[in-house]
Design an enzyme around this catalytic site. Structure first.
Site, PDB file in Angstrom:
ATOM      1  N   HIS A   1      -6.661  -5.977  -1.832  1.00  0.00           N
ATOM      2  CA  HIS A   1      -5.182  -5.150  -1.616  1.00  0.00           C
ATOM      3  C   HIS A   1      -4.199  -5.971  -0.857  1.00  0.00           C
ATOM      4  CE1 HIS A   1      -3.663  -1.193  -0.735  1.00  0.00           C
ATOM      5  NE2 HIS A   1      -3.698  -1.265   0.250  1.00  0.00           N
TER       6      HIS A   1
ATOM      7  N   SER B   1       0.859  -1.346  -0.112  1.00  0.00           N
ATOM      8  CA  SER B   1       0.047  -0.120  -0.035  1.00  0.00           C
ATOM      9  C   SER B   1       0.706   1.201   0.055  1.00  0.00           C
ATOM     10  CB  SER B   1      -0.959  -0.016   1.260  1.00  0.00           C
ATOM     11  OG  SER B   1      -1.801   0.935   1.141  1.00  0.00           O
TER      12      SER B   1
ATOM     13  N   ASP C   1      -8.553  -4.869  -6.031  1.00  0.00           N
ATOM     14  CA  ASP C   1      -8.237  -3.834  -5.327  1.00  0.00           C
ATOM     15  C   ASP C   1      -8.627  -2.353  -5.981  1.00  0.00           C
ATOM     16  OD1 ASP C   1      -7.530  -2.019  -3.401  1.00  0.00           O
ATOM     17  OD2 ASP C   1      -5.304  -2.171  -3.959  1.00  0.00           O
TER      18      ASP C   1
END
Length: 431
Positions: free
Chosen positions: A408, A138, A356
């Site tokens: 994700h 991320s 995601d």
């Protein structure tokens, strides 16, 4: 706990600079700790804890939903590597600063993490010869390459081989730009909105959804983001349900507020752009993900004691409001950082779960293609357990790879393919 660990583990503090202490948790490899690589794992945010990676993604054990007991993760990455989880920057999780000042930025975080790494190798000198890799997820898309550059060019004796980024934020512009395509081609918009976006944001076959000077374009992009982020879809895994109640967590909203900034400069009356914190999330941090179990377990008195956490520290939380609020982004893209690292011969992997919407696969694919390197393989599928697990393409020493159907947090939602990918990368083998 019904399983017996066959590895050693340590938890404590590494000093980043005077008065700043980062909490680490280190687990040795279950195979051959002496020879297996050391892998640093960093979750993102900015302001979210890497212990989420440990306890729900790729660590040797995870917390049951009751928040009281643990179960073994049979696909833990420490089957084949020594894993170091670092809570960074100070103020996140159990990491702290004596003066309780938590303003920081991308470069300061990279400097602090580099100093903490040096402290780690002083504490564990036996591991200085092992191959070393950095993995970030991320906002770790910024953390991992910026730290990698310090390790690669610094004076510390570290046997650094490469870095990997999972569902990373690599370029703000490309992430925003590609999300509109992602939304349309996943059936979220309908033809009317898509046609209007094309009329108002595109000319001569080229679209600008990121920083258009057209007020109407910005309004339409805002409508598109509203669909993806505010109506109740799981933005971290499009095809999974939302867990948790409809209440938002400011730490997460801060983290997400770094994205889609240009849209929100537009004051035209749409609720996406005129709320003080623009993102509603549905549940815990991250939205739609339930982290209550980890929180309850990490805040138990006996667990804190076992991890050597000072009694004076506040309860553990998955993300820190204070860090998120006082964080300054310095890099809108890490393209130059990647080019420097790749020119030094380091290996890199950019991988994405392809469902995601926070850091979508297309943004990272365009980012890797935009580095201007020559493709050395064609874009092709890779196989795990007789099934297509995703697609990949290599450009010299960097690989772009997708994990089919994962969101994700790839190791959480596709543990088998994620382990396969991890093993291939650290051994420099085939996908």
């Amino acid at each position: 706990m019904t399983f017996k660990p066959n590895y050693r583990q340590w938890s404590g503090y590494l000093q980043a600079r005077p008065g700043k202490f980062l909490h680490y948790w280190f687990v040795t490899s279950q195979r051959d700790p002496v020879k297996d690589p050391v892998v640093l794992w960093l979750n993102g945010g900015p302001g979210c804890s890497s212990l989420d990676g440990f306890l729900s993604e790729n660590g040797p054990f995870h917390v049951n939903d009751n928040g009281a007991t643990l179960y073994e993760n049979t696909l833990s990455w420490n089957k084949i590597a020594n894993l170091l989880y670092l809570e960074s920057p100070a103020g996140v999780g159990y990491s702290y600063s004596d003066d309780q000042k938590y303003e920081t930025d991308d470069d300061q975080v990279a400097d602090d993490n580099y100093k903490a790494l040096q402290s780690f190798f002083v504490k564990f000198p036996n591991f200085t010869q092992n191959d070393f890799f950095i993995f970030g997820e991320s906002y770790g898309g910024i953390y991992a390459p910026t730290l990698s550059l310090r390790v690669a060019t610094g004076s510390a004796k570290i046997n650094f081989k490469g870095f990997a980024v999972g569902n990373g934020l690599s370029s703000f512009a490309l992430n925003d730009q590609t999300l509109i395509y992602f939304g349309y081609y996943h059936g979220l918009f309908g033809e009317d909105l898509w046609r209007d976006l094309n009329i108002n944001c595109c000319e001569k076959g080229s679209c600008n959804f990121y920083n258009s000077s057209s007020e109407m374009c910005n309004k339409l992009v805002t409508m598109a983001f509203h669909i993806m982020y505010e109506i109740g879809l799981n933005e971290y895994a499009l095809y999974l349900d939302c867990e948790g109640q409809r209440r938002s967590h400011r730490g997460y909203e801060r983290a997400m507020s770094h994205l889609f900034k240009n849209c929100r400069k537009n004051p035209q009356g749409h609720k996406f752009s005129d709320r003080a914190t623009p993102f509603v999330s549905l549940g815990e941090v991250p939205p739609c993900i339930n982290s209550t179990a980890q929180m309850n377990w990490l805040n138990r008195g006996d667990v804190r004691k076992a991890l050597h956490i000072p009694d004076t520290l506040p309860p553990w939380d998955i993300c820190s409001d204070i860090v998120g609020e006082h964080y300054t982004n310095l890099y809108t893209t890490v393209k130059e950082v990647y080019l420097k690292l790749l020119s030094l011969g380091l290996r890199a992997l950019v991988y994405n779960g392809d469902t995601d919407m926070a850091c979508n696969f297309l943004g990272d694919q365009w980012f890797v293609e935009d580095l201007g390197l020559k493709a050395t393989t064609k874009y092709q599928s890779w196989i795990h357990e007789d099934q297509i697990a995703g697609f990949y393409q290599q450009f010299g020493n960097i690989t772009f790879l997708t994990v089919k159907g994962a969101g994700h947090m790839v190791p959480q939602w596709a543990p088998g393919p994620a382990f396969h990918m991890f093993q291939s990368f650290i051994t420099n083998g085939f996908y």
